[in-house]
Structure formats: C-alpha cells, structure tokens
Motif scaffolding. Structure first.
Motif, PDB file in Angstrom:
ATOM      1  N   TYR A 174       0.850  -1.193   0.000  1.00 56.41           N
ATOM      2  CA  TYR A 174       0.000   0.000   0.000  1.00 56.41           C
ATOM      3  C   TYR A 174       0.880   1.236   0.000  1.00 56.41           C
ATOM      4  N   ASP A 175       0.440   2.249  -0.725  1.00 57.49           N
ATOM      5  CA  ASP A 175       1.191   3.494  -0.825  1.00 57.49           C
ATOM      6  C   ASP A 175       0.292   4.672  -0.484  1.00 57.49           C
ATOM      7  N   VAL A 176       0.924   5.754  -0.101  1.00 58.96           N
ATOM      8  CA  VAL A 176       0.264   7.053  -0.017  1.00 58.96           C
ATOM      9  C   VAL A 176       0.997   7.904  -1.042  1.00 58.96           C
ATOM     10  N   ALA A 177       0.240   8.517  -1.941  1.00 61.93           N
ATOM     11  CA  ALA A 177       0.855   9.290  -3.020  1.00 61.93           C
ATOM     12  C   ALA A 177       0.222  10.670  -3.105  1.00 61.93           C
ATOM     13  N   ALA A 178       1.009  11.610  -3.592  1.00 62.59           N
ATOM     14  CA  ALA A 178       0.527  12.969  -3.846  1.00 62.59           C
ATOM     15  C   ALA A 178       0.624  13.221  -5.343  1.00 62.59           C
ATOM     16  N   PHE A 179      -0.235  14.113  -5.823  1.00 60.12           N
ATOM     17  CA  PHE A 179      -0.174  14.513  -7.223  1.00 60.12           C
ATOM     18  C   PHE A 179      -0.765  15.902  -7.387  1.00 60.12           C
ATOM     19  N   THR A 180      -0.380  16.527  -8.461  1.00 57.54           N
ATOM     20  CA  THR A 180      -1.007  17.760  -8.926  1.00 57.54           C
ATOM     21  C   THR A 180      -1.427  17.506 -10.366  1.00 57.54           C
ATOM     22  N   LEU A 181      -2.348  18.278 -10.852  1.00 54.78           N
ATOM     23  CA  LEU A 181      -2.823  18.042 -12.211  1.00 54.78           C
ATOM     24  C   LEU A 181      -1.781  18.415 -13.254  1.00 54.78           C
ATOM     25  N   ASP A 182      -0.866  19.317 -12.903  1.00 52.37           N
ATOM     26  CA  ASP A 182       0.178  19.693 -13.858  1.00 52.37           C
ATOM     27  C   ASP A 182       1.447  18.855 -13.708  1.00 52.37           C
ATOM     28  N   GLY A 183       1.459  17.930 -12.753  1.00 49.17           N
ATOM     29  CA  GLY A 183       2.566  16.999 -12.625  1.00 49.17           C
ATOM     30  C   GLY A 183       3.702  17.392 -11.712  1.00 49.17           C
ATOM     31  N   THR A 184       3.613  18.545 -11.078  1.00 51.08           N
ATOM     32  CA  THR A 184       4.728  18.977 -10.242  1.00 51.08           C
ATOM     33  C   THR A 184       4.258  19.297  -8.835  1.00 51.08           C
ATOM     34  N   VAL A 185       4.589  18.427  -7.881  1.00 50.06           N
ATOM     35  CA  VAL A 185       4.318  18.716  -6.479  1.00 50.06           C
ATOM     36  C   VAL A 185       5.545  19.451  -5.957  1.00 50.06           C
ATOM     37  N   PRO A 186       5.371  20.664  -5.445  1.00 50.42           N
ATOM     38  CA  PRO A 186       6.528  21.427  -4.956  1.00 50.42           C
ATOM     39  C   PRO A 186       7.323  20.640  -3.914  1.00 50.42           C
ATOM     40  N   SER A 187       8.642  20.751  -3.985  1.00 50.57           N
ATOM     41  CA  SER A 187       9.512  19.950  -3.112  1.00 50.57           C
ATOM     42  C   SER A 187       9.265  20.209  -1.633  1.00 50.57           C
ATOM     43  N   GLU A 188       8.986  21.465  -1.259  1.00 53.33           N
ATOM     44  CA  GLU A 188       8.733  21.732   0.161  1.00 53.33           C
ATOM     45  C   GLU A 188       7.437  21.074   0.625  1.00 53.33           C
ATOM     46  N   ALA A 189       6.435  21.036  -0.249  1.00 50.57           N
ATOM     47  CA  ALA A 189       5.183  20.355   0.084  1.00 50.57           C
ATOM     48  C   ALA A 189       5.415  18.852   0.172  1.00 50.57           C
ATOM     49  N   LEU A 190       6.224  18.299  -0.733  1.00 51.87           N
ATOM     50  CA  LEU A 190       6.530  16.863  -0.693  1.00 51.87           C
ATOM     51  C   LEU A 190       7.186  16.464   0.614  1.00 51.87           C
ATOM     52  N   ALA A 191       8.120  17.277   1.080  1.00 50.47           N
ATOM     53  CA  ALA A 191       8.809  16.974   2.335  1.00 50.47           C
ATOM     54  C   ALA A 191       7.820  16.960   3.500  1.00 50.47           C
ATOM     55  N   GLU A 192       6.969  17.965   3.567  1.00 52.46           N
ATOM     56  CA  GLU A 192       5.975  18.035   4.644  1.00 52.46           C
ATOM     57  C   GLU A 192       4.980  16.882   4.550  1.00 52.46           C
ATOM     58  N   LEU A 193       4.469  16.646   3.365  1.00 53.04           N
ATOM     59  CA  LEU A 193       3.468  15.599   3.180  1.00 53.04           C
ATOM     60  C   LEU A 193       4.042  14.216   3.445  1.00 53.04           C
ATOM     61  N   SER A 194       5.287  13.979   3.060  1.00 51.56           N
ATOM     62  CA  SER A 194       5.916  12.682   3.322  1.00 51.56           C
ATOM     63  C   SER A 194       5.983  12.420   4.813  1.00 51.56           C
ATOM     64  N   SER A 195       6.392  13.418   5.555  1.00 49.52           N
ATOM     65  CA  SER A 195       6.479  13.290   7.010  1.00 49.52           C
ATOM     66  C   SER A 195       5.100  13.018   7.615  1.00 49.52           C
ATOM     67  N   GLN A 196       4.098  13.756   7.162  1.00 46.96           N
ATOM     68  CA  GLN A 196       2.737  13.574   7.677  1.00 46.96           C
ATOM     69  C   GLN A 196       2.167  12.212   7.281  1.00 46.96           C
ATOM     70  N   ALA A 197       2.413  11.783   6.042  1.00 46.33           N
ATOM     71  CA  ALA A 197       1.905  10.493   5.571  1.00 46.33           C
ATOM     72  C   ALA A 197       2.560   9.335   6.326  1.00 46.33           C
ATOM     73  N   GLU A 198       3.867   9.430   6.555  1.00 47.11           N
ATOM     74  CA  GLU A 198       4.569   8.390   7.324  1.00 47.11           C
ATOM     75  C   GLU A 198       4.017   8.303   8.743  1.00 47.11           C
ATOM     76  N   ALA A 199       3.825   9.447   9.383  1.00 46.87           N
ATOM     77  CA  ALA A 199       3.305   9.470  10.748  1.00 46.87           C
ATOM     78  C   ALA A 199       1.891   8.893  10.795  1.00 46.87           C
ATOM     79  N   LEU A 200       1.065   9.254   9.826  1.00 44.90           N
ATOM     80  CA  LEU A 200      -0.298   8.744   9.785  1.00 44.90           C
ATOM     81  C   LEU A 200      -0.307   7.243   9.528  1.00 44.90           C
ATOM     82  N   ALA A 201       0.558   6.769   8.638  1.00 49.68           N
ATOM     83  CA  ALA A 201       0.642   5.328   8.348  1.00 49.68           C
ATOM     84  C   ALA A 201       1.150   4.550   9.554  1.00 49.68           C
TER      85      ALA A 201
END
Length: 164
Positions: free
Chosen positions: A62-89
């Motif tokens: 199972y994965d948690v993934a992020a996406f944007t419609l234009d294909g680019t998730v900003p790197s600072e958002a990726l870092a924050e979201l990865s940390s939050q997704a790991e903690a939630l998982a």
C-alpha cells in the motif's frame, strides 16, 4: 520511457482503457471511463509522488501518493506531506484505507464508494494549492507511477494507469 502525453493519447483508445480499466462487470468500468475521458476536455495524465509505503507481505503493498494536475508537487510540500503520511501510516492501518482506483471515479469517493468513509489520508490534501493525496492498494508489485484525471463539473475523477 513513456510520457504523460503518450499515455493521454493512448487513453482515447477503448482497447487501451480496457487493458487498464477492464475486468469484471463485462468491461463496464472501461466503458464508463472511456466515455468520461473522451467526453471531456479538462483531462490529463500526471505523475504520482510516493509519500509512504507499507508492505504487509504476500504482495499486499500500500502506498500514499501525492499529485497535482500539472505533474509537479513542490519539493517543500513533498517533504511536509511525506512526514505527515509516514506518521499517519504509523498510527492507522494503511491497509484499511488503500484503494485501487482502477477506473475513472471520484478521487474522494464522491460519497458513493466505501473509500469516501475513510478520509484520513486524503485529508492531507491541499486542494486550494492543487495538491491531492490518495491511499493506494497496489494491484501488482509494480510501483504506481501514472494517474489519469478528468474534471467534470467540479468533480475530479482519477484512475491509476498500471500498464502505461
């Protein structure tokens, strides 16, 4: 290497959609997805950014993934979201929240699919910034990479393209 534009062009072909979104129900999912795809202009293919992964053994990944419609998730958002997704998982069982997204359907379940009753991972999304987060159950050992999307009347429908 397959590109977003190449996959988007292939999605116009029903046979390609059938290979990705077919299956049981006499290919009803592929037919519905194809009609939604070909009947809309606001559509595309984007690349997923994996935030967290859990392997429960026996090819139950199972994965948690992020996406944007234009294909680019900003790197600072990726870092924050990865940390939050790991903690939630770590706190809740990702296996109980993963969804396969095997045909174009509402990204949030639309209130009609069981995944709509499990919003915890999707709640990490930032729709106002165009960033969406989804929990994915892999259909095979292959890492999900591509996502097709269609926006129709404010509803965002998505599907994982497992066979680009």
């Amino acid at each position: 290497m397959t590109t977003r534009a190449e996959i988007a062009a292939k999605l116009d072909d029903f046979a390609y959609q059938k290979a990705n979104f077919g299956g049981f129900l006499m290919n009803k999912r592929a037919k519905n997805s194809h009609a939604l795809w070909t009947g809309n202009r606001d559509k595309g293919v984007t690349e997923l950014s994996l935030l967290a992964t859990r392997d429960y053994g026996d090819n139950n990944i199972y994965d948690v993934a992020a996406f944007t419609l234009d294909g680019t998730v900003p790197s600072e958002a990726l870092a924050e979201l990865s940390s939050q997704a790991e903690a939630l998982a770590d706190r809740i069982n990702l296996r109980e929240h993963g969804y396969v997204y095997t045909c174009l359907e509402p990204w949030d379940g639309g209130g009609t699919i069981w995944i709509s009753k499990k919003p915890e991972f999707r709640a990490l999304s930032r729709p106002e910034q165009g960033i969406y987060v989804i929990p994915i159950q892999r259909l095979s050992g292959d890492e999900p990479r591509w996502l097709a999307w269609v926006r129709e009347r404010e509803q965002l429908d998505i599907a994982i393209v497992y066979k680009p």
